[in-house]
Structures are given as structure tokens and as C-alpha cells.
Design an enzyme around this catalytic site. Structure first.
Site, PDB file in Angstrom:
ATOM      1  N   CYS A   2      55.324  44.777  28.937  1.00  0.00           N
ATOM      2  CA  CYS A   2      56.227  45.466  28.010  1.00  0.00           C
ATOM      3  C   CYS A   2      55.601  45.591  26.630  1.00  0.00           C
ATOM      4  O   CYS A   2      54.815  44.743  26.211  1.00  0.00           O
ATOM      5  CB  CYS A   2      57.518  44.676  27.866  1.00  0.00           C
ATOM      6  SG  CYS A   2      58.401  44.441  29.392  1.00  0.00           S
ATOM      7  N   ARG A  33      48.647  48.749  27.948  1.00  0.00           N
ATOM      8  CA  ARG A  33      49.102  47.433  28.389  1.00  0.00           C
ATOM      9  C   ARG A  33      49.687  47.483  29.798  1.00  0.00           C
ATOM     10  O   ARG A  33      49.876  46.438  30.420  1.00  0.00           O
ATOM     11  CB  ARG A  33      50.166  46.898  27.429  1.00  0.00           C
ATOM     12  CG  ARG A  33      49.639  46.663  26.029  1.00  0.00           C
ATOM     13  CD  ARG A  33      50.782  46.489  25.055  1.00  0.00           C
ATOM     14  NE  ARG A  33      51.535  45.275  25.295  1.00  0.00           N
ATOM     15  CZ  ARG A  33      51.302  44.124  24.706  1.00  0.00           C
ATOM     16  NH1 ARG A  33      50.336  44.020  23.832  1.00  0.00           N
ATOM     17  NH2 ARG A  33      52.029  43.062  24.969  1.00  0.00           N
ATOM     18  N   TRP A  87      57.858  46.981  31.630  1.00  0.00           N
ATOM     19  CA  TRP A  87      57.183  46.602  32.867  1.00  0.00           C
ATOM     20  C   TRP A  87      58.196  45.773  33.632  1.00  0.00           C
ATOM     21  O   TRP A  87      58.553  44.677  33.199  1.00  0.00           O
ATOM     22  CB  TRP A  87      55.944  45.786  32.537  1.00  0.00           C
ATOM     23  CG  TRP A  87      55.001  45.599  33.673  1.00  0.00           C
ATOM     24  CD1 TRP A  87      54.292  46.562  34.326  1.00  0.00           C
ATOM     25  CD2 TRP A  87      54.634  44.359  34.284  1.00  0.00           C
ATOM     26  NE1 TRP A  87      53.508  45.997  35.290  1.00  0.00           N
ATOM     27  CE2 TRP A  87      53.695  44.650  35.300  1.00  0.00           C
ATOM     28  CE3 TRP A  87      54.995  43.040  34.086  1.00  0.00           C
ATOM     29  CZ2 TRP A  87      53.136  43.670  36.093  1.00  0.00           C
ATOM     30  CZ3 TRP A  87      54.432  42.053  34.885  1.00  0.00           C
ATOM     31  CH2 TRP A  87      53.505  42.379  35.873  1.00  0.00           C
ATOM     32  N   ASN A 114      60.813  42.141  24.909  1.00  0.00           N
ATOM     33  CA  ASN A 114      59.697  41.707  25.765  1.00  0.00           C
ATOM     34  C   ASN A 114      59.971  40.263  26.152  1.00  0.00           C
ATOM     35  O   ASN A 114      60.423  39.480  25.312  1.00  0.00           O
ATOM     36  CB  ASN A 114      58.372  41.722  25.008  1.00  0.00           C
ATOM     37  CG  ASN A 114      57.849  43.119  24.782  1.00  0.00           C
ATOM     38  OD1 ASN A 114      58.460  44.093  25.207  1.00  0.00           O
ATOM     39  ND2 ASN A 114      56.721  43.212  24.102  1.00  0.00           N
ATOM     40  N   GLY A 115      59.642  39.886  27.381  1.00  0.00           N
ATOM     41  CA  GLY A 115      59.833  38.491  27.775  1.00  0.00           C
ATOM     42  C   GLY A 115      60.971  38.362  28.773  1.00  0.00           C
ATOM     43  O   GLY A 115      61.395  39.351  29.396  1.00  0.00           O
ATOM     44  N   GLU A 575      34.611  36.939  40.822  1.00  0.00           N
ATOM     45  CA  GLU A 575      34.920  37.946  39.806  1.00  0.00           C
ATOM     46  C   GLU A 575      34.683  39.360  40.358  1.00  0.00           C
ATOM     47  O   GLU A 575      35.478  40.265  40.121  1.00  0.00           O
ATOM     48  CB  GLU A 575      34.086  37.678  38.540  1.00  0.00           C
ATOM     49  CG  GLU A 575      34.166  38.732  37.461  1.00  0.00           C
ATOM     50  CD  GLU A 575      35.568  39.017  36.919  1.00  0.00           C
ATOM     51  OE1 GLU A 575      36.528  38.310  37.292  1.00  0.00           O
ATOM     52  OE2 GLU A 575      35.712  39.983  36.165  1.00  0.00           O
ATOM     53  N   LYS A 579      37.564  42.239  40.687  1.00  0.00           N
ATOM     54  CA  LYS A 579      37.428  43.584  40.112  1.00  0.00           C
ATOM     55  C   LYS A 579      37.700  44.633  41.181  1.00  0.00           C
ATOM     56  O   LYS A 579      38.427  45.584  40.958  1.00  0.00           O
ATOM     57  CB  LYS A 579      36.010  43.826  39.560  1.00  0.00           C
ATOM     58  CG  LYS A 579      35.641  43.197  38.260  1.00  0.00           C
ATOM     59  CD  LYS A 579      36.293  43.775  37.055  1.00  0.00           C
ATOM     60  CE  LYS A 579      37.573  43.068  36.736  1.00  0.00           C
ATOM     61  NZ  LYS A 579      37.526  41.800  36.077  1.00  0.00           N
ATOM     62  N   GLU A 582      41.455  44.706  42.334  1.00  0.00           N
ATOM     63  CA  GLU A 582      42.456  45.159  41.355  1.00  0.00           C
ATOM     64  C   GLU A 582      42.301  46.631  40.980  1.00  0.00           C
ATOM     65  O   GLU A 582      43.278  47.281  40.632  1.00  0.00           O
ATOM     66  CB  GLU A 582      42.449  44.289  40.095  1.00  0.00           C
ATOM     67  CG  GLU A 582      41.237  44.471  39.206  1.00  0.00           C
ATOM     68  CD  GLU A 582      41.338  43.670  37.915  1.00  0.00           C
ATOM     69  OE1 GLU A 582      42.415  43.626  37.322  1.00  0.00           O
ATOM     70  OE2 GLU A 582      40.314  43.089  37.505  1.00  0.00           O
ATOM     71  N   HIS A 598      31.575  27.721  58.008  1.00  0.00           N
ATOM     72  CA  HIS A 598      32.806  26.957  58.257  1.00  0.00           C
ATOM     73  C   HIS A 598      33.992  27.875  58.520  1.00  0.00           C
ATOM     74  O   HIS A 598      35.126  27.521  58.231  1.00  0.00           O
ATOM     75  CB  HIS A 598      33.084  26.016  57.077  1.00  0.00           C
ATOM     76  CG  HIS A 598      31.979  25.034  56.840  1.00  0.00           C
ATOM     77  ND1 HIS A 598      31.664  24.048  57.739  1.00  0.00           N
ATOM     78  CD2 HIS A 598      31.086  24.919  55.834  1.00  0.00           C
ATOM     79  CE1 HIS A 598      30.630  23.353  57.292  1.00  0.00           C
ATOM     80  NE2 HIS A 598      30.254  23.869  56.130  1.00  0.00           N
ATOM     81  N   LYS A 698      47.917  44.608  31.255  1.00  0.00           N
ATOM     82  CA  LYS A 698      46.785  44.070  30.511  1.00  0.00           C
ATOM     83  C   LYS A 698      47.063  42.652  30.030  1.00  0.00           C
ATOM     84  O   LYS A 698      46.232  41.777  30.113  1.00  0.00           O
ATOM     85  CB  LYS A 698      46.486  44.976  29.320  1.00  0.00           C
ATOM     86  CG  LYS A 698      45.275  44.538  28.490  1.00  0.00           C
ATOM     87  CD  LYS A 698      43.993  44.620  29.307  1.00  0.00           C
ATOM     88  CE  LYS A 698      42.796  44.048  28.590  1.00  0.00           C
ATOM     89  NZ  LYS A 698      41.724  43.737  29.539  1.00  0.00           N
TER      90      LYS A 698
HETATM   91  C1  F6R Z   1      41.281  40.975  35.642  1.00  0.00           C
HETATM   92  C2  F6R Z   1      42.086  40.623  34.486  1.00  0.00           C
HETATM   93  C3  F6R Z   1      43.013  39.469  34.591  1.00  0.00           C
HETATM   94  C4  F6R Z   1      42.962  38.642  33.308  1.00  0.00           C
HETATM   95  C5  F6R Z   1      44.031  37.550  33.342  1.00  0.00           C
HETATM   96  C6  F6R Z   1      43.951  36.653  32.123  1.00  0.00           C
HETATM   97  O1  F6R Z   1      40.438  42.044  35.357  1.00  0.00           O
HETATM   98  O2  F6R Z   1      42.020  41.255  33.455  1.00  0.00           O
HETATM   99  O3  F6R Z   1      42.720  38.689  35.698  1.00  0.00           O
HETATM  100  O4  F6R Z   1      41.685  38.088  33.185  1.00  0.00           O
HETATM  101  O5  F6R Z   1      45.299  38.156  33.400  1.00  0.00           O
HETATM  102  O6  F6R Z   1      44.142  37.377  30.954  1.00  0.00           O
HETATM  103  P1  F6R Z   1      43.646  36.827  29.551  1.00  0.00           P
HETATM  104  O7  F6R Z   1      42.184  36.719  29.585  1.00  0.00           O
HETATM  105  O8  F6R Z   1      44.139  37.852  28.565  1.00  0.00           O
HETATM  106  O9  F6R Z   1      44.314  35.490  29.370  1.00  0.00           O
END
Ligand code: F6R
Ligand code: UD1
Length: 703
Positions: A2, A33, A87, A114-115, A575, A579, A582, A598, A698
Site C-alpha cells: 500500500c 511498490r 495491496w 497502510n498496515g 538467489e 529471481k 518471482e 540425497h 516492493k
Molecule cells: C526479491 C525481493 C524480496 C526482498 C524481501 C526483503 O527480489 O526483493 O525477497 O528481498 O522482501 O526486502 P528488504 O530487503 O526490503 O527487507
């Protein structure tokens, strides 16, 4: 996640059309966001409110407003508008669940939030018992209705409360986390804002320089205040009702004035200045208007009216600061635009030579091989004495911890554990006063990481932040820390923040161990390695076309993908898999190469695409074994290896991606780049909006 945006103009003439444009643009700046619907409210023509709501993108809201039959040229010299991108958490995305949420059919109180309000069900049941009918499934609607209920109850007893006193009574009933803006037809041209666990800042724009760059905090019944206490609430309300001047008012003499005058927003004669305020959950929607901003603290109640900003607290806590400073944001609008790239994610991937350098800029002396981190230097000796280091984060930030854990262990000889914030909190893991807890977060606002931070502070541990967003909650609430200085990251998929976090963590490990004579040569080696990293990243980025081709051929239309790595490259595998899943929605899994036999080998055949990290480090031989196990089962892996290491020459691989060689503990910085590019091109190939992948946000500010 949000987003909140609000706009107030005072003694600055704006047409309704201009006000709407400012609000819609504010929402557009928050789009990155992630959200699923949007809404806003401005004044109508007869002390009523115009509310617009739409699901989907902000452009859909814009279209709805454009087609509305309203008088756009009406001028307001004093006005408040509030807006929101939602959101969905409580109730699916549909117009009735969009914010602003309303108290009643006349929109007497409108709220953007928000929240999450955790006790909203109790409040809802109570209000339903009093005859309120709820339209939405949101938790936010109970706030708007609670306002009306408390307002009406007071009025029935002959009390017309000042807006912020009314707000305090409402807040008293709320539990949970919130960033809130409230506007009301009972308090025209006023807005109330507060935050608890959710970011909120206020941009201030004036023609003239502000007299002072802070705002006094107003405490209740403040015996120590240099300014007189405000009169009691009912009297204050009546005194301020300039718009109701036909009422039987008390004479306006200085001692009857409604409130103390905020020193920032008056001219030399003590009169209010023309001013505009921009309230937002995110600086990116404010910087185009002003760089002067004030960050609210948890439980601050900001009340804006008559061109003044007042910050109230419900009580005076011991040691509480009596002012909030108005800071100058250094972020440039250009920094948050896409430039020549089609997507923010591409821009951020290609920015990495620069962002990696910026993380080290002014901190590493490459000639004398020293590291100086201004944000932690006075804490280094305390950290060195700690019993253990706990690294806590979520998602990509967690992977940067995993990637650097062995460097910490090797250089500092302090035991290190790495924790996913949510799991750490779920377990209520034991934390001691002699622990050092490192919180890694791009946004600095992630709810799970924040909860873990609060928990560790309660336990008396030393807390260190590694954060990108300056002024974020984690950056402000940790004892000390390091800003990674990667610049704003807007693409939902984290890319440049990962490499910068990685570098920042390595620099912390170097700082912690610069007293160890035995580590001198290793230090020198790592620092020399870091010096070359930006250029080497540039070189890896040249693999783009080859990777694009792989995405269009070998990886195209695949349902699943395995990534194998060992040692520090396990973090690269995790990682890379994150990527890919997502952004391209392809199932992908990072597997520790040592675990292959295993269970995971059962998946291997000539069809399943597999990517193996096989760069040269101490586990190179073991990884060769993993490759052999895969190829023996007809697997045709894509191998990420060092330049010149064409590992499997007999046609057993689908492709090799050669990256430059660096120091073993930095190799992950280069190895992850091909995976960032792979996820990007897989997603683009599928027509996915790379910057706004489905179901993701985000900044994850709800737990
Ligand atoms: C993946 C991604 C998320 C963030 C996670 C933590 O590409 O962006 O997995 O890494 O939500 O977010 P931050 O780093 O803002 O605490
Ligand atoms: C600081 C300045 C930088 C300036 C440099 C030169 C800021 C934000 N940074 O950078 O503009 O060029 O001095 O002197 O003004 N902190 C936390 N938790 C975190 C992150 C940071 O508490 O998660 C604290 C640090 O302990 C420090 C402050 O924030 O007190 C700034 O940190 P950082 O920006 O990393 O410090 P410098 O690199 O010294």
C-alpha cells in the site's frame, strides 16, 4: 504494498483539476511498490467529498476522474486531498474495498491506511451493535466508522472536539500497525496523519525559507512547554471555527488562540506563510515537489491546518525528543526514473558496476588497504567482543547474509548464524545482551525484519543495520549501521541491492578483523578483489545476448529449473532461483550441490534444465562431481564457470557462461549477474510486467 499520498495547500491557489493531478501523480510515483487498486478524495462543492476509486492501475483511476462530470476549474486557496494505492490484505481488490474508506454515506470521515488493524473485528462488532453498517471487507473501514461514532458521542454531550483530540480517542482503541491520513467534512481543510510501524513523511514547500528547520513536538498538559498550553478541546474547536463565524464565539485574543504557533511556518510578524504539504509513505512521491521533509516517528500525530504542521504525542515519554527535524532529501527525481531502459529491473541490473562502486566510495582506501565505515566505526570494538553474530533478513537480503557468512566466520572467528526474520520471530529464538544482530534490508521497512529488530532490542542485543533506504525504520532504529548507498531500487525484484549488501557485509567483516595480524594478507587480497569488482561486473553484463538466446531456446517453455551450488555458491543458487520464480513464474529451486545424491537426483533427466555454479574455489572438485552425477543421468546443465574453464567439452552441456575470476569470497558477486539476466529475459519472453510481478510488493510492510 500500500502507498499513501496526501496534498494540502494553504494560501496557495490551486484549481480542483490541479489538485487532482497532484494526487494522481503522487500515486503514480508509488506504483513501483506494487498494488492492485487505487483511490482518492477531494472536497466537493457543498462541504461534501468527491471520492474516486478504481481497481487496477493508477491510469484506470485517472481515466475515471477524467470522465467524471465535475468542475475542474474551481479554485481552492486552502484544501486537503488524500489518496492511496492498495495491496489487498482484508478483502479482494474491488472498488468497495479501495481506500479512502468512509464513515457513512455523507463521507463525514475519510481514511487512507497502510498496515493492519489487528483488533478490527472487535471494533466492527461493537460498531455494528450501535447500528453501523459496513460496506467493505477492510479493516480500515472500522477506523472511519469509529471516528464518526466517537465524534457523534462527544457531540451528543455538547463537546465538539478538536480534530487531533478526536484522533487521540480513536487511536486509543486501535491495535496493529498503521500509517494513516484522515480528512473530514467536520474539519474542513485539516488533515491528521499518524504512523505506527508503517512509514510516513511530510514534505514541506514554501516560497520563503523556513525560519527554523524543525517542528516542536506538543505534549499533553505540558508543564515544561515554553508556550502556553492550548485551551481545552471544546473551547479550542469553537475558537477555530472561522468558517462558522456566525456562531457565538469567544473573542479571538492571543490567550484564546487555539494552539501554540509552530515556529517554522510563520513569517517575521508571526503570520502564517503560504505553504504546501505533501504527505507520503515514500519519499519518491515527494521529491518532485520539495526536498524538505520531516519523517514522523511511531505514534506521532501530525495535524495540519491553517498552514501549520503540529506534531502531538499522547504522552511525554522519558527521554523523548521535543522536536522533529525538517531534513533535506538528497534523492534526485532523475535517480528514480528509468532512463533508457524498458524496465527498472534492467536499469538496476546494468547499474551494478556503479552501485557496487558507490557502496565502497569513500569507505575503502585501495592504496593502503583499509576500510572505514563511518556508521559502525565507534561500535567495532564492542562488536568484536560479542559472543555471536546473528544475521537476520528476508528474501534476497537473507541470501546476501548467506553469501557472506563464511567470510564473517573466517575473518572474525566469531560464530555466525543466519536467520530468516519470520522464522526467527516465530521461534522466539534466545538472544543475549552480548549478541550482535545484523539486520539486512533494502527497504528498511520489511515488517518481519522490523519485528525481529524490536525483539532483539528488547533482549538488549547490539543491533546493526545494513540498509539501502536512508531514513527508513530499520536505519533509524538500529544502534548503528551501514547504508549500502546503492541508490533507490524500484524494480520489485531486488538486484543491485543484493550486490551492494554483499559488498557492505564483506566490508563490515573486514572492519571487524583489521586488528588481526594473521589476516593482513587475506585483507589485502579481498580489498584488491573489491577494487576490480565494478569492472568485472561490467564484463559479466556483456553476456546478456547469449543469456537472452538461452532463454529463448533451452529455457523457453520449461516448467521447472534446478540451480546447484556449493559453499558460498549455495546462496547464488537460492538467489538465482528466487529471481527466476518471482519474475518469470517458472518453478525453480536452489539446491546445495552436496545434497544432490540425497534425493534431488531423482528429478534429473535429459529434459530438466539445470544450472550449476562451478567457479573456482576450494569446493571446485566437489562441484565437478556434481556435474558428473548430472551428466551421467543424461542431464545437460548450463554451467557458470570462470573464463577459460570450458568444463565439459564433449557436448554434455547446454551452454557455459564464463565469468571473470575473483577472490573466492567475492565470486558470488559476479556469479549472480547471469541469473539476474536470465530471470529478466525469461520474464520478458513471457510478456510479464517485470517491474510489477504478480502477487508481490516492493516493500513488505505487513507480517
Ligand atoms: C526479491 C525481493 C524480496 C526482498 C524481501 C526483503 O527480489 O526483493 O525477497 O528481498 O522482501 O526486502 P528488504 O530487503 O526490503 O527487507
Ligand atoms: C555519512 C553520510 C554520508 C556522508 C558520509 C561522509 C548519511 C546518511 N550518510 O555516511 O552522506 O557522505 O557520512 O562523512 O548522512 N545507521 C544506522 N543503521 C543503519 C544504517 C545507518 O544506525 O541501518 C547510522 C550509522 O550508524 C550512522 C548513520 O546512520 O550513524 C549514517 O550511516 P552511513 O550513511 O552508513 O554513514 P557514513 O558512511 O559515515
Amino acid at each position: 504494498m500500500c502507498g499513501i499520498f496526501g496534498y494540502c495547500n494553504y494560501l496557495v491557489e490551486k484549481s480542483r483539476g490541479e489538485i487532482l493531478e497532484t494526487l494522481v501523480q503522487g500515486l503514480e510515483r508509488l506504483e513501483y511498490r506494487g498494488y492492485d487498486s487505487a483511490g482518492l478524495a477531494v472536497d466537493g462543492d457543498n462541504n461534501d467529498q468527491l471520492v474516486f476509486k478504481e481497481i487496477g492501475k493508477v491510469v484506470a483511476l485517472r481515466n475515471k476522474i477524467d470522465s467524471a462530470d465535475i468542475n475542474r476549474s474551481k479554485i481552492f486557496s486552502n484544501h486537503v486531498g488524500i489518496a492511496h494505492t492498495r495491496w489487498a490484505t482484508h478483502g479482494e481488490p474491488k472498488p468497495v474495498n479501495c481506500h479512502p474508506q468512509s464513515s457513512d454515506l455523507n463521507n463525514e470521515f475519510l481514511v487512507v491506511h497502510n498496515g493492519i488493524i489487528t483488533n478490527y473485528k472487535d471494533i466492527k462488532i461493537l460498531l455494528q451493535g450501535k447500528g453501523f453498517v459496513f460496506d467493505s471487507e477492510t479493516d480500515t473501514e472500522c477506523i472511519a466508522k469509529l471516528f464518526k461514532h466517537i465524534y457523534d458521542t462527544n457531540l451528543a454531550s455538547g463537546i465538539e472536539l478538536d480534530f487531533h483530540h478526536l484522533f487521540k480517542q480513536v487511536l486509543f482503541e486501535l491495535e496493529g500497525s498503521y500509517g494513516l491520513l484522515v480528512k473530514s467534512s467536520h474539519y474542513p481543510d485539516e488533515v491528521i496523519a499518524t504512523r505506527k510501524g508503517s512509514p510516513l513523511l511530510i514534505g514541506v514547500k514554501t516560497e520563503r525559507k523556513l525560519k527554523v528547520d524543525f517542528v516542536d513536538v506538543e505534549f499533553p498538559q505540558d508543564a515544561n512547554s515554553s508556550t502556553p498550553n492550548p485551551p481545552n478541546p471544546p473551547q479550542r474547536r469553537a475558537l477555530n471555527s472561522q468558517k462558522n463565524s456566525s456562531l457565538n464565539l469567544l473573542p479571538v485574543v492571543p490567550e484564546n488562540l487555539r494552539r501554540q504557533i509552530s515556529r517554522s511556518f510563520v513569517n517575521d510578524e508571526g503570520e502564517p506563510l503560504p505553504v504546501e504539504f505533501f504527505l507520503s509513505s515514500d519519499p519518491s512521491s515527494v521529491v518532485q515537489h520539495t526536498k524538505k521533509v520531516l519523517f514522523l516517528e511511531d505514534d506521532d500525530i501530525a495535524h495540519i491546518y491553517d498552514g501549520e504542521l503540529h506534531i502531538h504525542r499522547a504522552s511525554r515519554e522519558i527521554g523523548a525528543s521535543a522536536t522533529r527535524s525538517i531534513q533535506t532529501l538528497e534523492i534526485e527525481l532523475a535517480e528514480i526514473m528509468k532512463g533508457p531502459y524498458k524496465h527498472f529491473m534492467a536499469k538496476e541490473i546494468f547499474e551494478q558496476p556503479e552501485s557496487a562502486f558507490n557502496t565502497m566510495r569513500g569507505r575503502i582506501d585501495f592504496i593502503n588497504h583499509t576500510v572505514k565505515l563511518g556508521g559502525v566505526k565507534s561500535w567495532i570494538s564492542t562488536i568484536r567482543r560479542c559472543r555471536r553474530i546473528i544475521m537476520i533478513a528476508c528474501g534476497t537480503s537473507y541470501h546476501s547474509c548467506l553469501a557472506t557468512r563464511s567470510t564473517f566466520e573466517e575473518l572474525t572467528e566469531i560464530p555466525v548464524t543466519v536467520e530468516l526474520a519470520s522464522d526467527f520471530v516465530d521461534r522466539r529464538s534466545p538472544v543475549f545482551r552480548d549478541d550482535t544482530c545484523i539486520f539486512v534490508s533494502q527497504s528498511g521497512e520489511t515488517a518481519d525484519t522490523m519485528t525481529a529488530l524490536k525483539y532483539c532490542i528488547e533482549k538488549g542485543a547490539l543491533t546493526v543495520g545494513v540498509v539501502n533506504s536512508v531514513g527508513s525504520s530499520i536505519s533509524r532504529q538500529t544502534h548503528c549501521g551501514v547504508h549500502i548507498n546503492a541508490g533507490p531500487e524500484i524494480g520489485v525484484a531486488s538486484t543491485k541491492a543484493y550486490t551492494s549488501q554483499y559488498i557492505a557485509l564483506v566490508m563490515i567483516a573486514l572492519s571487524l578483523s583489521d586488528d588481526r595480524i594473521s589476516a593482513v594478507n587475506r585483507h589485502k587480497e579481498i580489498i584488491d578483489g573489491l577494487k576490480d569488482i565494478p569492472q568485472q561486473i561490467k564484463k559479466v553484463l556483456q553476456l546478456e545476448q547469449k543469456i537472452k538466446k538461452l532463454c529463448e531456446t533451452v529455457l523457453h517453455d520449461q516448467r521447472s529449473l534446478l540451480l546447484l551450488g556449493r559453499g558460498a555458491q549455495f546462496a547464488s543458487a537460492l538467489e538465482g532461483a528466487l529471481k527466476i520464480k518471482e519474475i518469470s513464474y517458472m518453478h525453480s529451486e536452489g539446491v546445495l550441490a552436496g545434497e544432490l545424491k540425497h534425493g534431488v537426483l531423482a528429478l534429473v533427466d535429459d529434459k530438466l534444465p539445470i544450472i550449476i555454479f562451478a567457479t573456482r574455489d576450494s569446493l571446485f572438485t566437489e562441484v565437478q562431481n556434481a556435474i558428473a552425477q548430472v551428466t551421467a543421468r543424461s542431464g545437460k546443465p548450463i554451467i557458470i564457470c570462470n573464463e577459460g574453464d570450458d568444463l565439459v567439452k564433449d557436448g554434455n552441456t547446454s551452454a557455459t557462461l564464463e565469468v571473470p575470476l575473483t577472490v573466492d569470497c567475492l565470486q558470488g558477486l559476479l556469479n549472480i549477474i547471469p541469473l539476474q539476466l536470465t530471470s529478466y529475459w525469461l520474464a520478458v519472453g513471457k510478456g510479464i510486467d517485470v517491474d510489477f510481478p504478480r502477487n508481490l510488493a516492493k516493500s513488505v510492510t505487513v507480517a
